[in-house]
Design a protein around this motif. Structure first.
Motif, PDB file in Angstrom:
ATOM      1  N   ARG A 138      40.572  37.271  46.053  1.00 46.67           N
ATOM      2  CA  ARG A 138      41.008  38.678  45.442  1.00 46.67           C
ATOM      3  C   ARG A 138      42.424  38.816  45.678  1.00 46.67           C
ATOM      4  O   ARG A 138      43.161  39.726  45.244  1.00 46.67           O
ATOM      5  N   ARG A 169      36.880  42.066  39.447  1.00 50.58           N
ATOM      6  CA  ARG A 169      37.562  43.047  38.712  1.00 50.58           C
ATOM      7  C   ARG A 169      39.037  42.479  38.578  1.00 50.58           C
ATOM      8  O   ARG A 169      39.881  42.563  37.656  1.00 50.58           O
ATOM      9  N   GLU A 170      39.732  41.810  39.809  1.00 46.87           N
ATOM     10  CA  GLU A 170      41.101  41.306  39.408  1.00 46.87           C
ATOM     11  C   GLU A 170      40.967  40.183  38.504  1.00 46.87           C
ATOM     12  O   GLU A 170      42.082  40.111  37.637  1.00 46.87           O
ATOM     13  N   LYS A 228      38.995  39.965  35.667  1.00 48.85           N
ATOM     14  CA  LYS A 228      38.994  40.696  34.589  1.00 48.85           C
ATOM     15  C   LYS A 228      40.047  41.527  34.075  1.00 48.85           C
ATOM     16  O   LYS A 228      40.502  41.346  32.906  1.00 48.85           O
ATOM     17  N   ARG A 229      41.032  41.819  34.896  1.00 49.73           N
ATOM     18  CA  ARG A 229      41.983  42.690  34.756  1.00 49.73           C
ATOM     19  C   ARG A 229      43.107  41.847  34.193  1.00 49.73           C
ATOM     20  O   ARG A 229      43.874  42.122  33.371  1.00 49.73           O
ATOM     21  N   LYS A 230      43.039  40.449  34.642  1.00 50.44           N
ATOM     22  CA  LYS A 230      44.044  39.274  34.037  1.00 50.44           C
ATOM     23  C   LYS A 230      43.566  38.967  32.638  1.00 50.44           C
ATOM     24  O   LYS A 230      44.124  38.049  32.006  1.00 50.44           O
ATOM     25  N   GLY A 231      42.384  39.485  32.232  1.00 55.80           N
ATOM     26  CA  GLY A 231      42.070  39.150  30.974  1.00 55.80           C
ATOM     27  C   GLY A 231      41.073  37.859  30.630  1.00 55.80           C
ATOM     28  O   GLY A 231      40.780  37.422  29.760  1.00 55.80           O
ATOM     29  N   THR A 248      34.423  37.529  32.736  1.00 60.91           N
ATOM     30  CA  THR A 248      33.857  37.396  33.951  1.00 60.91           C
ATOM     31  C   THR A 248      32.312  37.639  33.652  1.00 60.91           C
ATOM     32  O   THR A 248      31.743  38.247  32.876  1.00 60.91           O
ATOM     33  N   GLU A 272      29.436  45.436  35.929  1.00 59.55           N
ATOM     34  CA  GLU A 272      31.016  45.327  35.455  1.00 59.55           C
ATOM     35  C   GLU A 272      31.359  44.202  34.849  1.00 59.55           C
ATOM     36  O   GLU A 272      32.339  44.052  34.178  1.00 59.55           O
TER      37      GLU A 272
END
Ligand code: F6R
Length: 365
Positions: free
Chosen positions: A89, A118-119, A121-124, A127, A141
Motif C-alpha cells: 500500500r 484500493r491503491e 484498483k485506483r491504478k486501473g 482486483t 470493493e
C-alpha cells in the motif's frame, strides 16, 4: 457453537475435510479438465492475456500467497509477485497493464489488505478477492472474486481458512494453466488429486493422538524452528506462526537450506526443529538439511508421508501424513502443525481461541 469441542480452534481444525469439500464444490470441470469460477468478472480473453499476478495479504493469508506463487508458476507459467499488503500500500511498484491483483483474506476486513487493493484498483488494475466472509468490505470493493465457503472461523488462529485458501489457489492455478499450456491429461491428474483432498485430510487427522504425545515432550521449549522447502517452505512459516500466536513460544520458519546461512547457530539440544520432509523433488535436499541439524544435537520432529527408515533413524519424532502430490502437500502437512500448536498451547495454559494481543480481524493499520 462448539458442538462438543473444547475450543473453536479444535472444531475448525476438525472441520477441514468439510470446509475443503465446500471450497471444491461446483468448481471442478472434469469434462474440460479445468476449474470454473462464477465471479471473476473477466472474459476468457481478458484472463488469457494476464501477464502477471500480484498476490497480497497479511499473516496466514500471506503464507497462502507464497504457496500461490509456486502454484501459478508451476501450473500456469505466469510470473507472480507476493506482497505484504502493508508494504504494497505504501510502495509504488511499477506494474504492467495486464497485471491482476488477488487480495487474500479470511475476514475481508483487514485494513492493510483493503488499502492495498484500493491503491491497485485506483491504478486501473483488476482486483480480485479470495475471501471467506460474504459481503465483507473487501468482497464488496473488489472487482470480483472467489469465496472460500469455509463457514465462520471463530478461533483467532486461522486454520480452515488457510487450507481453503490453498485449495482455491490450486484450482485457480489449474484454471490459468488450462488457458495456456497445461494439457488435458495434466488437468485431469490435478483434478483427481484435488478430489482426494477431503478424504486425505480426514485420514491426516488421525495423527492427533500421536501429535498430542509429542506436544507433551516439547511444551517447555522456548524456541522452535520449522523447516521445509519449495511448497513446504510456506508450510514451515505457517507452522511457526501458529505456534507463536497461541503458545507464545518463539518460533521461526525458514526454507530448510537457509539454515546454514545463520539460523543454524540457534540449534542446540533445547531447540526442536520441525522438518517437513515428504517425498518429492526436494526430498533428498531436506533430508541433508535434517542431518545438519541432527549433527548439532538439535531434537527433530519430522513430518513424512511414507515409512521412511532414513528419517526414522535420524529424527526424534516422526509424524506420518498421507501421500499427495507436492503442490497439495501444504494443505495436508499443515494439519499436524495446527494440532501441535494447539496441544502445546493447551499444556502451557494459554487461551487458545483468544490469544493475548491479537484480534480476529485487524481493521486498523
Ligand atoms: C494467523 C492470523 C492472522 C491473519 C491476518 C490476516 O492465524 O489469523 O495472521 O491471517 O491477520 O487476516 P485476514 O485473512 O482476515 O485478512
Amino acid at each position: 457453537t462448539l458442538e462438543g469441542y473444547a475450543h473453536y480452534m479444535l472444531k475448525e481444525i476438525y472441520e477441514q475435510p468439510h470446509s475443503i469439500t465446500n471450497a471444491l464444490r461446483g468448481r471442478l470441470d472434469k469434462d474440460n479438465a479445468t476449474a470454473k469460477f462464477g465471479g471473476l468478472n473477466l472474459t476468457t480473453q481478458q484472463l488469457r492475456s494476464v501477464e502477471r499476478i500480484v498476490l497480497t495479504g497479511c499473516g496466514t493469508s500471506w503464507h497462502s500467497a507464497l504457496v500461490g506463487e509456486y502454484l501459478f508458476e508451476e501450473l500456469a507459467r505466469i510470473p507472480v509477485e507476493v506482497e505484504y499488503a502493508s508494504e504494497l500500500r505504501y510502495r509504488n511498484p511499477p506494474t504492467d497493464r495486464d497485471t491482476v491483483i488477488f487480495g487474500i483474506t479470511q475476514s475481508g476486513e483487514t485494513a492493510d489488505t483493503l488499502a492495498a487493493l484500493r491503491e491497485m484498483k485506483r491504478k486501473g488494475h483488476h482486483t480480485l478477492a479470495i475471501c471467506n466472509v460474504i459481503g465483507s468490505s473487501i468482497a464488496q470493493e473488489a472487482d470480483g472474486g472467489i469465496y472460500l465457503h469455509a463457514g465462520p472461523e471463530i478461533g483467532v488462529a486461522s486454520t480452515k481458512a488457510f487450507t481453503s485458501q490453498l485449495t482455491v489457489l490450486s484450482m485457480l492455478a489449474l484454471y490459468f494453466g488450462r488457458l495456456r499450456h497445461l494439457s488435458y491429461e495434466a488437468g485431469q491428474r490435478i483434478i483427481a488429486q484435488l478430489e482426494m483432498l477431503p478424504e486425505v485430510i480426514q485420514k491426516t487427522l488421525e495423527c492427533h493422538e500421536h501429535v498430542k504425545h509429542i506436544a507433551a515432550r516439547y511444551a517447555d521449549a522456548t524456541n522452535f524452528l520449522y523447516l521445509g522447502r519449495k511448497y513446504n517452505f510456506p508450510t514451515a512459516l505457517e507452522g511457526a506462526l501458529k505456534l507463536k500466536e497461541i503458545s507464545y513460544i518463539h518460533a521461526e520458519g525458514y526454507p530448510a537450506a537457509e539454515m546454514k546461512h545463520g539460523p543454524i547457530a540457534l540449534v542446540d539440544e533445547h531447540t526442536p526443529s520441525v522438518f517437513i520432509v515428504p517425498n518429492g523433488t526436494v526430498y533428498d535436499k531436506v533430508l541433508s538439511n535434517l542431518q545438519e541439524v541432527k549433527a548439532r544435537g538439535g531434537p527433530v520432529i519430522a513430518i513424512v508421508d511414507h515409512e521412511d527408515p532414513q528419517v526414522a533413524n535420524l529424527a526424534d519424532e516422526v509424524i506420518m501424513i498421507p501421500q499427495i502430490e507436492d503442490f497439495l502437500q501444504p494443505i495436508v502437512a499443515s494439519i499436524p502443525l495446527q494440532l501441535l500448536s494447539y496441544e502445546i498451547a493447551l499444556l502451557r495454559g494459554c487461551d487458545v481461541d483468544m490469544p493475548r494481543n491479537l484480534a480476529k480481524s485487524v481493521t486498523v493499520e
